[in-house]
Design a protein around this motif. Structure first.
Motif, mmCIF file in Angstrom:
data_model
loop_
_atom_site.group_PDB
_atom_site.id
_atom_site.type_symbol
_atom_site.label_atom_id
_atom_site.label_comp_id
_atom_site.label_asym_id
_atom_site.label_seq_id
_atom_site.Cartn_x
_atom_site.Cartn_y
_atom_site.Cartn_z
ATOM 1 N N SER A 36 -56.090 47.521 -83.015
ATOM 2 C CA SER A 36 -54.829 46.825 -82.754
ATOM 3 C C SER A 36 -54.128 46.595 -84.090
ATOM 4 C CB SER A 36 -55.087 45.496 -82.032
ATOM 5 O OG SER A 36 -55.901 44.657 -82.805
ATOM 6 N N PHE A 40 -51.576 49.346 -79.082
ATOM 7 C CA PHE A 40 -50.598 48.871 -78.102
ATOM 8 C C PHE A 40 -49.432 49.844 -77.940
ATOM 9 C CE2 PHE A 40 -52.238 44.638 -79.698
ATOM 10 C CZ PHE A 40 -53.092 44.445 -78.624
ATOM 11 N N GLN A 43 -49.937 55.154 -74.709
ATOM 12 C CA GLN A 43 -49.800 55.051 -73.266
ATOM 13 C C GLN A 43 -51.130 54.554 -72.701
ATOM 14 O OE1 GLN A 43 -48.663 58.632 -71.252
ATOM 15 N NE2 GLN A 43 -48.373 57.594 -69.306
ATOM 16 N N TRP A 44 -51.080 53.529 -71.866
ATOM 17 C CA TRP A 44 -52.292 52.862 -71.408
ATOM 18 C C TRP A 44 -52.949 53.627 -70.254
ATOM 19 C CZ3 TRP A 44 -55.658 50.094 -73.580
ATOM 20 C CH2 TRP A 44 -56.606 49.395 -72.841
ATOM 21 N N LYS A 45 -53.794 54.579 -70.602
ATOM 22 C CA LYS A 45 -54.630 55.296 -69.641
ATOM 23 C C LYS A 45 -56.033 55.364 -70.235
ATOM 24 C CE LYS A 45 -51.108 58.091 -67.436
ATOM 25 N NZ LYS A 45 -50.653 59.427 -67.081
ATOM 26 N N ASP A 123 -62.587 39.756 -67.749
ATOM 27 C CA ASP A 123 -61.170 39.859 -67.414
ATOM 28 C C ASP A 123 -60.343 38.881 -68.248
ATOM 29 O OD1 ASP A 123 -58.942 40.861 -65.793
ATOM 30 O OD2 ASP A 123 -58.946 38.842 -64.929
ATOM 31 N N SER A 127 -57.540 39.968 -71.099
ATOM 32 C CA SER A 127 -56.151 39.509 -70.969
ATOM 33 C C SER A 127 -55.704 38.753 -72.220
ATOM 34 C CB SER A 127 -56.008 38.612 -69.737
ATOM 35 O OG SER A 127 -56.244 39.361 -68.568
ATOM 36 N N SER A 130 -54.425 40.723 -74.992
ATOM 37 C CA SER A 130 -53.127 41.322 -74.712
ATOM 38 C C SER A 130 -53.234 42.714 -74.074
ATOM 39 C CB SER A 130 -52.278 41.382 -75.983
ATOM 40 O OG SER A 130 -50.952 41.732 -75.659
ATOM 41 N N PHE A 131 -54.334 42.925 -73.340
ATOM 42 C CA PHE A 131 -54.517 44.172 -72.608
ATOM 43 C C PHE A 131 -54.348 43.895 -71.119
ATOM 44 C CE2 PHE A 131 -56.800 44.905 -76.549
ATOM 45 C CZ PHE A 131 -56.341 46.166 -76.907
ATOM 46 N N PRO A 132 -54.030 44.926 -70.332
ATOM 47 C CA PRO A 132 -53.941 44.730 -68.879
ATOM 48 C C PRO A 132 -55.269 44.240 -68.317
ATOM 49 C CG PRO A 132 -52.995 46.845 -69.511
ATOM 50 C CD PRO A 132 -53.668 46.284 -70.733
ATOM 51 N N ALA A 133 -55.170 43.470 -67.254
ATOM 52 C CA ALA A 133 -56.362 42.907 -66.621
ATOM 53 C C ALA A 133 -57.360 44.010 -66.264
ATOM 54 C CB ALA A 133 -55.965 42.128 -65.378
ATOM 55 N N LEU A 134 -58.616 43.681 -66.380
ATOM 56 C CA LEU A 134 -59.689 44.613 -66.033
ATOM 57 C C LEU A 134 -60.577 43.931 -65.006
ATOM 58 C CD1 LEU A 134 -61.357 47.226 -66.600
ATOM 59 C CD2 LEU A 134 -62.660 45.847 -68.213
#
Length: 166
Positions: A36, A40, A43-45, A123, A127, A130-134
């Motif tokens: 980081s 960020f 692309q978030w895949k 989770d 979060s 600053s990442f999408p929820a898992l």
């Protein structure tokens, strides 16, 4: 006669197996985001890898600590986005359960109880990073336990004492 029935019922209650969750706690928690803030911009895949382990130890005559260890690694291409490690633990009262049933209880049933707590902690920390929820998918601890038993049996070169008694 009613007294004898009550006495017999009292003896049966004492012989009944007992199981109780006494405490759930986070034993260890670690979060790293080594790439980081540049990660960020990607692309978030992510490719998400989950490693899990369970262990237990006897802490008194009828109390066991069970520890569920999870490591989640999320990568984008070969770049590590984050690594989360957690040891979710619990203290369980287990009385009147022995042998293979005790192994199953400590190796599968207790980790199954701990998993939702570990999943929620992971989770939350992801979060906060600053990442999408898992939200991790459910885990079949019975199957994992059965595989571990089979592996131990194969390494021992055949049947275990547990199998010989059946």
């Amino acid at each position: 006669m009613a007294e004898n029935e009550q006495a017999a019922a009292g003896n049966e209650n004492q012989a009944q197996p007992q199981f109780a969750l006494q405490r759930i706690y986070v034993k260890d928690l670690s979060f790293e985001s080594p790439n980081s803030p540049t990660v960020f911009q990607e692309q978030w895949k992510p490719q998400v890898n989950l490693d899990l382990n369970t262990s237990h130890n006897k802490i008194s005559d009828n109390q066991y600590e069970v520890v569920l260890s999870l490591t989640v690694t999320a990568k984008i291409d070969e770049k590590v986005a984050y690594i989360v490690e957690i040891q979710q633990a619990g203290v369980f009262l287990v009385k009147g359960i022995e042998g293979p049933q005790l192994g199953q209880m400590l190796g599968a049933y207790c980790p199954n109880i701990l998993f939702p707590y570990a999943r929620e902690a992971i989770d939350g920390v992801v979060s906060k990073g600053s990442f999408p929820a898992l939200m991790l998918a459910p885990v079949n601890f019975d199957a994992i336990y059965a595989q571990a038993l089979k592996r131990k049996q194969e390494e021992a070169g055949g049947e275990t004492k547990e199998e010989q008694t059946h």
